[in-house]
Motif scaffolding. Sequence first.
Motif, short mmCIF file in Angstrom:
data_model
loop_
_atom_site.label_atom_id
_atom_site.label_comp_id
_atom_site.label_asym_id
_atom_site.label_seq_id
_atom_site.Cartn_x
_atom_site.Cartn_y
_atom_site.Cartn_z
N LEU A 170 -4.03 10.28 5.40
CA LEU A 170 -2.73 9.98 6.01
C LEU A 170 -2.82 9.92 7.53
O LEU A 170 -2.12 9.13 8.17
N ALA A 171 -3.69 10.72 8.13
CA ALA A 171 -3.85 10.72 9.58
C ALA A 171 -4.30 9.34 10.07
O ALA A 171 -3.84 8.87 11.13
N VAL A 172 -5.16 8.68 9.33
CA VAL A 172 -5.61 7.34 9.71
C VAL A 172 -4.44 6.35 9.62
O VAL A 172 -4.21 5.56 10.53
N PRO B 263 -6.94 1.18 4.65
CA PRO B 263 -7.57 1.28 3.33
C PRO B 263 -9.10 1.27 3.39
O PRO B 263 -9.76 2.02 2.68
N SER B 264 -9.67 0.43 4.24
CA SER B 264 -11.13 0.38 4.37
C SER B 264 -11.67 1.66 4.99
O SER B 264 -12.70 2.17 4.55
N LEU B 265 -10.98 2.17 5.99
CA LEU B 265 -11.46 3.38 6.69
C LEU B 265 -11.36 4.63 5.83
O LEU B 265 -12.05 5.61 6.08
N ASN C 2 0.85 -1.19 0.00
CA ASN C 2 0.00 0.00 0.00
C ASN C 2 0.89 1.24 0.00
O ASN C 2 1.73 1.39 0.89
N PRO C 3 0.72 2.15 -0.96
CA PRO C 3 1.61 3.32 -1.04
C PRO C 3 1.51 4.25 0.17
O PRO C 3 2.49 4.89 0.54
N TYR C 4 0.34 4.31 0.81
CA TYR C 4 0.21 5.16 2.00
C TYR C 4 0.96 4.54 3.18
O TYR C 4 1.55 5.25 3.99
N ALA C 5 0.92 3.22 3.28
CA ALA C 5 1.69 2.55 4.34
C ALA C 5 3.18 2.80 4.13
O ALA C 5 3.91 3.09 5.08
N VAL C 6 3.62 2.71 2.89
CA VAL C 6 5.02 2.98 2.56
C VAL C 6 5.38 4.40 2.98
O VAL C 6 6.41 4.64 3.62
N LYS C 7 4.51 5.36 2.65
CA LYS C 7 4.77 6.77 2.95
C LYS C 7 4.88 7.03 4.46
O LYS C 7 5.82 7.67 4.91
N VAL C 8 3.92 6.52 5.24
CA VAL C 8 3.94 6.84 6.67
C VAL C 8 5.06 6.10 7.40
O VAL C 8 5.58 6.60 8.40
N MET C 9 5.45 4.94 6.91
CA MET C 9 6.59 4.25 7.52
C MET C 9 7.89 4.99 7.19
O MET C 9 8.78 5.10 8.05
N GLU C 10 8.00 5.50 6.00
CA GLU C 10 9.17 6.31 5.61
C GLU C 10 9.25 7.55 6.51
O GLU C 10 10.33 7.90 7.00
N GLU C 11 8.12 8.19 6.76
CA GLU C 11 8.08 9.36 7.65
C GLU C 11 8.62 9.01 9.05
O GLU C 11 9.27 9.84 9.68
N ALA C 12 8.33 7.81 9.51
CA ALA C 12 8.74 7.38 10.86
C ALA C 12 10.18 6.88 10.89
O ALA C 12 10.69 6.53 11.95
#
Length: 152
Positions: free
Chosen positions: A124-126, A111-113, A49-59
């Motif tokens: 992204l907040a979710v 993704p569902s939420l 999931n590209p959003y998961a990739v993004k937020v993990m990169e941020e962390a």
Amino acid sequence: MPEKKEKISVLVLCTGNSCRSQMAEAWIRHFHGDRITVYSAGIEAHGLNPYAVKVMEEAGVPLSGHASKTIDELPVKEFDYVITVCDHAREACPYFPARVKVLHRGFDDPPSLTRDETDEERRLAVYRRVRDEIREFARTLPAFLGLSDQGA
């Protein structure tokens, strides 16, 4: 000289191995890679999931080198623990030998939420909230597994 303890092996299982199980694998490796060998897989493989990739990169714990996969695609098939991180994976969890401890710790599915969310920051907040919940779970994983003697 004390005998070196063998690492325990953990499989984190989710529906599609695209988000939650990927985050959990990365966090567990980050916090406990010296004493836990961790893998993640899905009942199916949905791609990262590209959003998961993004937020993990941020962390600061990137998912680079990760790939969405099923249990059949893993290089090993024997684990000490299997942790399901979603209800579907818990219900569809394949059979593991009796010596394997199968545990459940569910997390919301970003993704569902956020399926109908059009605002990027709210979406992204979710993902960030779930990432942080998984980070805390991973940090305290030895206690969850009853291995408090291994520290956290």
